[in-house]
Design a protein around this motif. Structure first.
Motif, PDB file in Angstrom:
ATOM      1  N   ARG A 158      45.257  37.853  42.662  1.00  0.00           N
ATOM      2  CA  ARG A 158      44.024  38.023  43.128  1.00  0.00           C
ATOM      3  C   ARG A 158      43.991  37.451  44.446  1.00  0.00           C
ATOM      4  O   ARG A 158      43.045  37.951  45.174  1.00  0.00           O
ATOM      5  CB  ARG A 158      43.016  37.223  42.083  1.00  0.00           C
ATOM      6  CG  ARG A 158      42.706  37.788  40.592  1.00  0.00           C
ATOM      7  CD  ARG A 158      41.775  37.093  40.056  1.00  0.00           C
ATOM      8  NE  ARG A 158      41.434  37.933  38.820  1.00  0.00           N
ATOM      9  CZ  ARG A 158      40.771  37.280  37.841  1.00  0.00           C
ATOM     10  NH1 ARG A 158      40.499  36.100  37.512  1.00  0.00           N
ATOM     11  NH2 ARG A 158      40.329  38.074  36.718  1.00  0.00           N
ATOM     12  N   ALA A 159      44.988  36.828  44.840  1.00  0.00           N
ATOM     13  CA  ALA A 159      45.059  36.260  46.273  1.00  0.00           C
ATOM     14  C   ALA A 159      45.230  37.587  47.328  1.00  0.00           C
ATOM     15  O   ALA A 159      44.741  37.454  48.466  1.00  0.00           O
ATOM     16  CB  ALA A 159      46.140  35.398  46.779  1.00  0.00           C
ATOM     17  N   TRP A 160      45.516  38.793  46.740  1.00  0.00           N
ATOM     18  CA  TRP A 160      45.671  40.145  47.409  1.00  0.00           C
ATOM     19  C   TRP A 160      44.146  40.931  47.481  1.00  0.00           C
ATOM     20  O   TRP A 160      43.992  41.999  48.333  1.00  0.00           O
ATOM     21  CB  TRP A 160      46.737  40.826  46.903  1.00  0.00           C
ATOM     22  CG  TRP A 160      48.050  40.453  47.114  1.00  0.00           C
ATOM     23  CD1 TRP A 160      48.964  39.666  46.647  1.00  0.00           C
ATOM     24  CD2 TRP A 160      48.721  41.012  48.205  1.00  0.00           C
ATOM     25  NE1 TRP A 160      50.140  39.613  47.234  1.00  0.00           N
ATOM     26  CE2 TRP A 160      50.025  40.485  48.233  1.00  0.00           C
ATOM     27  CE3 TRP A 160      48.598  42.230  49.382  1.00  0.00           C
ATOM     28  CZ2 TRP A 160      51.152  40.744  49.326  1.00  0.00           C
ATOM     29  CZ3 TRP A 160      49.633  42.683  50.040  1.00  0.00           C
ATOM     30  CH2 TRP A 160      50.918  41.865  50.106  1.00  0.00           C
ATOM     31  N   ALA A 161      43.249  40.351  46.667  1.00  0.00           N
ATOM     32  CA  ALA A 161      42.139  41.052  46.979  1.00  0.00           C
ATOM     33  C   ALA A 161      41.314  41.535  48.061  1.00  0.00           C
ATOM     34  O   ALA A 161      40.920  42.564  48.277  1.00  0.00           O
ATOM     35  CB  ALA A 161      40.875  40.192  46.001  1.00  0.00           C
ATOM     36  N   PRO A 162      41.378  40.502  49.104  1.00  0.00           N
ATOM     37  CA  PRO A 162      40.895  40.887  50.381  1.00  0.00           C
ATOM     38  C   PRO A 162      41.688  42.124  51.220  1.00  0.00           C
ATOM     39  O   PRO A 162      40.757  42.908  51.698  1.00  0.00           O
ATOM     40  CB  PRO A 162      41.096  39.612  51.145  1.00  0.00           C
ATOM     41  CG  PRO A 162      40.975  38.347  50.336  1.00  0.00           C
ATOM     42  CD  PRO A 162      41.843  39.032  49.146  1.00  0.00           C
ATOM     43  N   ASN A 163      42.976  42.035  51.016  1.00  0.00           N
ATOM     44  CA  ASN A 163      43.522  43.099  51.424  1.00  0.00           C
ATOM     45  C   ASN A 163      43.406  44.487  50.828  1.00  0.00           C
ATOM     46  O   ASN A 163      43.519  45.671  51.254  1.00  0.00           O
ATOM     47  CB  ASN A 163      45.171  42.764  51.732  1.00  0.00           C
ATOM     48  CG  ASN A 163      45.945  43.727  52.204  1.00  0.00           C
ATOM     49  OD1 ASN A 163      45.814  43.815  53.572  1.00  0.00           O
ATOM     50  ND2 ASN A 163      46.516  44.668  51.784  1.00  0.00           N
ATOM     51  N   VAL A 164      43.730  44.325  49.579  1.00  0.00           N
ATOM     52  CA  VAL A 164      43.704  45.591  48.638  1.00  0.00           C
ATOM     53  C   VAL A 164      42.305  45.943  48.174  1.00  0.00           C
ATOM     54  O   VAL A 164      42.092  47.358  48.412  1.00  0.00           O
ATOM     55  CB  VAL A 164      44.414  45.320  47.293  1.00  0.00           C
ATOM     56  CG1 VAL A 164      44.650  46.647  46.465  1.00  0.00           C
ATOM     57  CG2 VAL A 164      45.666  44.905  47.710  1.00  0.00           C
ATOM     58  N   PHE A 165      41.435  45.235  47.797  1.00  0.00           N
ATOM     59  CA  PHE A 165      40.142  45.667  47.351  1.00  0.00           C
ATOM     60  C   PHE A 165      38.872  45.127  48.155  1.00  0.00           C
ATOM     61  O   PHE A 165      37.772  45.669  47.899  1.00  0.00           O
ATOM     62  CB  PHE A 165      39.896  44.748  45.746  1.00  0.00           C
ATOM     63  CG  PHE A 165      40.720  45.207  44.926  1.00  0.00           C
ATOM     64  CD1 PHE A 165      41.005  46.455  44.255  1.00  0.00           C
ATOM     65  CD2 PHE A 165      41.738  44.191  44.409  1.00  0.00           C
ATOM     66  CE1 PHE A 165      41.970  46.797  43.212  1.00  0.00           C
ATOM     67  CE2 PHE A 165      42.826  44.615  43.473  1.00  0.00           C
ATOM     68  CZ  PHE A 165      42.811  45.981  42.935  1.00  0.00           C
ATOM     69  N   HIS A 166      39.336  44.635  49.335  1.00  0.00           N
ATOM     70  CA  HIS A 166      38.256  44.460  50.362  1.00  0.00           C
ATOM     71  C   HIS A 166      37.196  43.465  49.943  1.00  0.00           C
ATOM     72  O   HIS A 166      35.978  43.728  49.907  1.00  0.00           O
ATOM     73  CB  HIS A 166      37.650  45.595  51.002  1.00  0.00           C
ATOM     74  CG  HIS A 166      38.844  46.403  51.527  1.00  0.00           C
ATOM     75  ND1 HIS A 166      39.503  46.440  52.453  1.00  0.00           N
ATOM     76  CD2 HIS A 166      39.209  47.758  51.004  1.00  0.00           C
ATOM     77  CE1 HIS A 166      40.505  47.301  52.602  1.00  0.00           C
ATOM     78  NE2 HIS A 166      40.194  48.394  51.595  1.00  0.00           N
ATOM     79  N   ARG A 167      37.639  42.618  49.073  1.00  0.00           N
ATOM     80  CA  ARG A 167      36.657  41.533  48.518  1.00  0.00           C
ATOM     81  C   ARG A 167      37.191  40.323  48.288  1.00  0.00           C
ATOM     82  O   ARG A 167      38.434  39.897  48.404  1.00  0.00           O
ATOM     83  CB  ARG A 167      36.061  41.800  47.173  1.00  0.00           C
ATOM     84  CG  ARG A 167      37.069  42.063  45.927  1.00  0.00           C
ATOM     85  CD  ARG A 167      36.302  42.336  44.650  1.00  0.00           C
ATOM     86  NE  ARG A 167      37.341  42.240  43.610  1.00  0.00           N
ATOM     87  CZ  ARG A 167      37.840  43.422  42.752  1.00  0.00           C
ATOM     88  NH1 ARG A 167      37.211  44.512  43.289  1.00  0.00           N
ATOM     89  NH2 ARG A 167      38.683  43.091  42.131  1.00  0.00           N
ATOM     90  N   PRO A 168      36.370  39.179  48.460  1.00  0.00           N
ATOM     91  CA  PRO A 168      36.961  37.841  48.652  1.00  0.00           C
ATOM     92  C   PRO A 168      37.741  37.387  47.261  1.00  0.00           C
ATOM     93  O   PRO A 168      37.405  37.758  46.142  1.00  0.00           O
ATOM     94  CB  PRO A 168      35.934  36.862  48.706  1.00  0.00           C
ATOM     95  CG  PRO A 168      34.735  37.713  49.177  1.00  0.00           C
ATOM     96  CD  PRO A 168      35.020  39.111  48.519  1.00  0.00           C
ATOM     97  N   ALA A 169      38.919  36.691  47.501  1.00  0.00           N
ATOM     98  CA  ALA A 169      39.562  36.222  46.366  1.00  0.00           C
ATOM     99  C   ALA A 169      38.950  35.303  45.776  1.00  0.00           C
ATOM    100  O   ALA A 169      38.329  34.240  46.561  1.00  0.00           O
ATOM    101  CB  ALA A 169      41.057  35.538  46.870  1.00  0.00           C
ATOM    102  N   PRO A 170      38.917  35.069  44.420  1.00  0.00           N
ATOM    103  CA  PRO A 170      38.161  34.022  43.662  1.00  0.00           C
ATOM    104  C   PRO A 170      38.836  32.658  44.066  1.00  0.00           C
ATOM    105  O   PRO A 170      40.174  32.509  44.419  1.00  0.00           O
ATOM    106  CB  PRO A 170      38.606  34.144  42.234  1.00  0.00           C
ATOM    107  CG  PRO A 170      39.020  35.791  42.221  1.00  0.00           C
ATOM    108  CD  PRO A 170      39.611  36.053  43.452  1.00  0.00           C
ATOM    109  N   GLU A 171      37.913  31.607  44.296  1.00  0.00           N
ATOM    110  CA  GLU A 171      38.243  30.181  44.854  1.00  0.00           C
ATOM    111  C   GLU A 171      38.899  29.711  43.451  1.00  0.00           C
ATOM    112  O   GLU A 171      38.732  29.833  42.451  1.00  0.00           O
ATOM    113  CB  GLU A 171      37.188  29.501  45.220  1.00  0.00           C
ATOM    114  CG  GLU A 171      36.817  30.113  46.463  1.00  0.00           C
ATOM    115  CD  GLU A 171      35.520  29.284  47.095  1.00  0.00           C
ATOM    116  OE1 GLU A 171      35.250  28.123  46.465  1.00  0.00           O
ATOM    117  OE2 GLU A 171      35.024  29.572  48.037  1.00  0.00           O
ATOM    118  N   ARG A 172      39.958  28.727  43.600  1.00  0.00           N
ATOM    119  CA  ARG A 172      40.722  27.860  42.700  1.00  0.00           C
ATOM    120  C   ARG A 172      39.639  26.880  42.257  1.00  0.00           C
ATOM    121  O   ARG A 172      38.928  26.384  43.162  1.00  0.00           O
ATOM    122  CB  ARG A 172      42.064  27.242  43.278  1.00  0.00           C
ATOM    123  CG  ARG A 172      42.740  26.463  42.191  1.00  0.00           C
ATOM    124  CD  ARG A 172      43.707  26.036  42.982  1.00  0.00           C
ATOM    125  NE  ARG A 172      44.784  26.708  43.094  1.00  0.00           N
ATOM    126  CZ  ARG A 172      45.947  27.055  42.350  1.00  0.00           C
ATOM    127  NH1 ARG A 172      45.943  26.340  41.015  1.00  0.00           N
ATOM    128  NH2 ARG A 172      46.875  27.991  42.418  1.00  0.00           N
TER     129      ARG A 172
END
Length: 215
Positions: free
Chosen positions: A42-56
């Motif tokens: 999910r850390a890849w979400a900003p690059n792949v899905f263009h949305r913020p990654a969930p915070e730990r």
């Protein structure tokens, strides 16, 4: 007269396939490991899905769940448009004895995070050219999609490459090429040098194998 037999989806499946886990909650592997794999994807979400990654989560009652932050882990790309994870967090390496569920975890976690798992056997395609071609083909387009649309009629899912038995690959060729792709910056000009656009999950039996030293 015996009742007519009803055909089910399991009629033509092996027992191990019919009863294999099909969702994240069905996994029997270590729960902490499962969550860390999902967090890394999910850390890849900003690059792949263009949305913020969930915070730990801020509170981790178990000491094992408190991440240790080092200077190397906070290193990010010099390119401000690069939204990928830090260089040493762009790939995952799952290791363990055969049969513990590494490949199952990789497939289910990738699907759970919205990816299409794409498996390549590193020991079969051990040459540098074949393995790197497979990696680049999985990432060659920023809109790599499933051959089928999603139930809602939307687009398909981006690929998540799973390289199984990576400790059987050629260390001087394939592994070195893979490391170069992982470390490569996003081209800023007309350059078309290959770089990592999608998460990769590497699977091996022995993470201390000499072939994996470059990783």
């Amino acid at each position: 007269v015996s009742p007519r037999r009803t055909t089910t989806r399991n009629d033509h499946q092996l027992w191990v396939d019919a009863h294999a886990p099909h969702s994240f909650t069905h996994l029997l592997s270590d729960d902490l490991t499962n969550r860390e794999v999902v967090r890394a994807l999910r850390a890849w979400a900003p690059n792949v899905f263009h949305r913020p990654a969930p915070e730990r989560p801020q509170f981790a009652p178990n000491k094992a769940e408190r991440p240790e932050t080092s200077k190397a882990e906070t290193t990010v790309s010099r390119n401000t448009k690069d939204k990928r994870p830090a260089e040493n967090k762009r790939v995952l390496l799952l290791s363990g004895s055969p049969g513990v569920g590494k490949t199952t975890l990789a497939h289910i976690a990738a699907t759970h995070c919205g990816y299409r798992p794409m498996e390549v056997n590193g020991s079969d395609d051990r040459s540098a050219k074949v393995l790197t071609d497979r990696v680049l083909r999985a990432m060659e387009s920023s809109t790599t999609l499933d051959q089928f649309t999603t139930p809602g009629g939307g687009k398909g899912r981006p690929n998540c490459l799973i390289l199984d038995e990576i400790d059987g690959a050629d260390a001087n060729g394939a592994i070195k090429e893979l490391v170069d792709i992982i470390r490569a910056e996003i081209p800023t000009g007309k350059k078309k040098d290959p770089y990592l656009r999608r998460p990769i999950i590497l699977i091996c039996n022995n993470k201390f194998a000499p072939a994996l030293r470059p990783l």
